[in-house]
Design a protein around this motif. Structure first.
Motif, PDB file in Angstrom:
ATOM      1  N   ASP A  67      -2.852   5.642   4.781  1.00 48.32           N
ATOM      2  CA  ASP A  67      -3.878   6.263   5.623  1.00 48.32           C
ATOM      3  C   ASP A  67      -3.305   6.827   6.924  1.00 48.32           C
ATOM      4  OD1 ASP A  67      -5.747   5.550   3.727  1.00 48.32           O
ATOM      5  OD2 ASP A  67      -6.505   3.816   4.849  1.00 48.32           O
ATOM      6  N   TYR A  68      -2.024   6.516   7.224  1.00 43.65           N
ATOM      7  CA  TYR A  68      -1.425   6.923   8.495  1.00 43.65           C
ATOM      8  C   TYR A  68      -0.127   7.712   8.318  1.00 43.65           C
ATOM      9  CZ  TYR A  68      -4.914   3.997  10.580  1.00 43.65           C
ATOM     10  OH  TYR A  68      -6.124   3.470  10.958  1.00 43.65           O
TER      11      TYR A  68
ATOM     12  N   HIS B 211       1.475   2.754   6.202  1.00 40.23           N
ATOM     13  CA  HIS B 211       0.279   2.685   5.371  1.00 40.23           C
ATOM     14  C   HIS B 211      -0.136   4.109   5.000  1.00 40.23           C
ATOM     15  CE1 HIS B 211      -3.852   2.061   4.129  1.00 40.23           C
ATOM     16  NE2 HIS B 211      -3.514   0.797   3.925  1.00 40.23           N
TER      17      HIS B 211
ATOM     18  N   SER C 265       0.827  -1.212   0.000  1.00 40.12           N
ATOM     19  CA  SER C 265       0.000   0.000   0.000  1.00 40.12           C
ATOM     20  C   SER C 265       0.858   1.257   0.000  1.00 40.12           C
ATOM     21  CB  SER C 265      -0.928   0.007   1.219  1.00 40.12           C
ATOM     22  OG  SER C 265      -1.810  -1.078   1.176  1.00 40.12           O
TER      23      SER C 265
END
Length: 157
Positions: free
Chosen positions: A90-91, A88, A24
């Protein structure tokens, strides 16, 4: 805002989550500096499993969990080389990679390491420069016919 997180040692049970974080991160961040061919090859690395799984078992691999899910990981191998540091998408930009790196550097210092090294991508290079690394050299490598540029960096401890 930095989410509540836990950084702990990697276990074999984390493999699938770590492979997902790796893929990802590459697929989301690499388009800023890499071709589609480079991204496909880079992101495919964990698919075979055995080599990636074996490498994760070396040195000190740490994972970062948020709400019980692995969202980042890093590795110091054996005691002086940052071999992996991925978050990731999203973080990202929440300080998680910085926290993992700080723990890896502390482990290197505790082991008496005088200099810590890494090979970084275009994207990773900026992170490591902010941590006090200096560029040693840029290098080009071919993997399965696809050329990549990476950067050897080091930091005196």
């Amino acid at each position: 805002m930095t989410p509540a997180f836990v950084i702990r040692p990697y276990t074999e049970d984390d493999y699938a989550a770590v492979a997902t974080v790796y893929r990802s991160a590459v697929e989301a961040q690499a388009p800023a500096g890499y071709s589609q061919a480079q991204i496909r090859l880079w992101a495919s690395y964990p698919k075979g499993g055995d080599e990636f799984r074996s490498r994760l078992a070396l040195g000190a691999t740490l994972v970062c969990e948020v709400d019980g899910s692995v969202v980042a990981f890093g590795q110091l191998e054996p005691t002086h080389h940052v071999a992996f540091l991925y978050c990731h998408p999203d973080y990202t930009r929440r300080g998680l990679a910085t926290e993992i790196y700080a723990k890896l550097e502390a482990q290197a210092r505790a082991a008496g390491v005088q200099r810590i090294t890494t090979e970084a991508s275009h994207i990773g290079r900026e992170f490591f420069l902010r941590q006090g690394f200096v560029l040693v050299q840029a290098e080009k490598q071919k993997r399965l016919g696809v050329e990549f540029e990476s950067f050897k960096l080091e930091k005196a401890l």
